[in-house]
Design an enzyme around this catalytic site. Structure first.
Site, short mmCIF file in Angstrom:
data_model
loop_
_atom_site.label_atom_id
_atom_site.label_comp_id
_atom_site.label_asym_id
_atom_site.label_seq_id
_atom_site.Cartn_x
_atom_site.Cartn_y
_atom_site.Cartn_z
N THR A 135 0.87 -1.11 -0.06
CA THR A 135 -0.06 0.04 0.02
C THR A 135 0.78 1.34 -0.09
OG1 THR A 135 -1.64 -1.17 1.42
CG2 THR A 135 -2.03 1.25 1.34
N ILE A 138 2.49 1.72 -3.58
CA ILE A 138 1.67 2.10 -4.59
C ILE A 138 1.09 3.59 -4.20
CG2 ILE A 138 -0.63 1.97 -5.56
CD1 ILE A 138 1.42 -0.33 -6.24
N GLU A 139 1.11 3.95 -2.94
CA GLU A 139 0.84 5.19 -2.87
C GLU A 139 1.69 6.28 -3.03
OE1 GLU A 139 -2.11 6.65 -1.91
OE2 GLU A 139 -3.22 5.10 -1.57
N THR A 140 3.05 5.90 -2.50
CA THR A 140 4.00 7.25 -2.50
C THR A 140 5.42 6.80 -3.02
OG1 THR A 140 4.28 6.85 -0.06
CG2 THR A 140 2.81 8.44 -0.77
N TYR A 325 -6.74 -0.28 -8.44
CA TYR A 325 -6.05 0.04 -7.20
C TYR A 325 -5.84 -1.15 -6.34
CZ TYR A 325 -4.33 2.13 -2.95
OH TYR A 325 -3.59 2.26 -1.72
#
Ligand SMILES: [Ca+2]
Length: 351
Positions: A135, A138-140, A325
């Protein structure tokens, strides 16, 4: 060719010259007035109502809040970005952007560097480390790309300049103001994504206030810090009902089943695997008959592929409500889980 509007001698009729001169003067006067008005403008009616609400319900100081909102910038680019989200790409294109060798390797490094914290979070929140790592990846890209948009500008733009989701973003703006006050942040100093998501795990302000945890024990919930981010992601999934050890998705063969009613029924698991079997949806991996599922499809280069989304898949979509996502988080997580022994030099823990 340019058409001549006036006699060949180039002399404009006197009356026309007078009219044009007056028009020019008039435009200049109006422009000056507009500049003056902008400098001392009242907020638009919806922003004024928002300020009144914040004063009445949360005790904000009216003039300070008005000043803060007056000084925000409208960011047209983020309205355009909201209307063309990358999650709307076909699955195979979205996947190619996110599941890369570089991201997998960075994920394995992140896991090794933060192994102790990840293990502690896994025990405390009953969420596997690879889901937290994936997570955040993928986010940052593991905290490297946390966004450099002024969050106050982003949220005011979307709250008052994006009617389709104005209610949602006014609520986030409210949460952001509360969050900033609680943390003593300068409203104009917080950077994030174009949608106002903040920090290593990209929490919207409402999620930050509700689900962020102080996992390094320094007395602050600071999502710019990796340790707090890891604990907060785990807590988020825990609160939304992650089931430790349960599968996330199951590939299926759909045969000639009538799919529309199933695909249109949403991602919340609502139909048993047994019932799906009866309708001709056949799991290609072991899954118990009494498990509840939803059916969804993704677009590959050779057409749609079908999957059952189980409870944990639904939980990932609470982080970002997009099938694409949740699919990349799930795939990156299982890849990291498979490859972890290569870098850790130890057998993987049983999830
Ligand atoms: Ca902390």
């Amino acid at each position: 060719m340019l058409h001549r509007a006036y006699p060949e001698n180039g002399v404009m009729p006197r009356i026309l010259r007078m009219m044009m001169l007056r028009a020019v003067v008039c435009v200049l006067v109006l422009a000056a007035a507009a500049t003056h008005a902008a400098a001392h403008s009242e907020l638009a009616a919806d922003a004024q109502a928002f300020v009144r609400d914040m004063v009445e319900r949360h005790g904000f100081e009216r003039s300070a809040l008005e000043r803060a909102l007056r000084n925000t910038k409208f960011l047209a680019s983020i309205v355009r970005a909201m209307d063309a989200p990358s999650t709307a790409l076909p699955w195979h294109e979205f996947r190619a952007r996110h599941i890369t060798e570089a991201r997998i390797n960075a994920g394995l490094r992140f896991w090794t560097e933060n192994a102790v914290v990840l293990e502690r979070a896994a025990v405390e929140y009953q969420v596997p480390p690879e889901i937290m790592v994936a997570t955040i990846g993928i986010e940052t890209l593991f905290g490297r790309l946390t966004g450099n948009v002024n969050v106050l500008d982003a949220l005011t733009t979307l709250a008052f300049g994006y009617p389709r989701r104005a209610d949602f973003f006014r609520a986030e703006l409210e949460q952001f103001l509360l969050l900033s006050r609680e943390n003593g942040w300068d409203l104009n100093s917080v950077k994030g994504s174009f949608a106002g998501a903040i920090g290593v795990p990209q929490f919207l302000p409402s999620s930050y206030r509700k689900y962020a945890v102080d996992f390094d024990g320094d007395g602050r919930r600071d999502l710019r810090q990796v340790t707090d981010a890891i604990g907060s992601v785990a807590n988020y999934y825990r609160q939304f009902g992650w089931q430790q050890g349960a599968p996330v998705i199951v590939p299926v063969d759909v045969g000639n089943t009538a799919l529309e009613p199933l695909l249109g029924a949403g991602l919340l698991p609502h139909i048993s695997v047994a019932e799906l079997r009866k309708r001709g949806v056949l799991p290609l991996e072991p899954v118990a008959d009494d498990v509840l599922a939803s059916l969804f499809s993704v677009e590959t280069e050779v057409g749609p592929r079908y999957w059952l989304g189980l409870n944990n898949f639904y939980v990932i979509t609470r982080y970002n409500r997009s099938i694409n996502y949740a699919m990349v988080v799930q795939e990156l997580a299982s890849t990291l889980r498979q490859q972890r022994p290569r870098t850790a030099g130890v057998a993987p823990a049983v999830p």
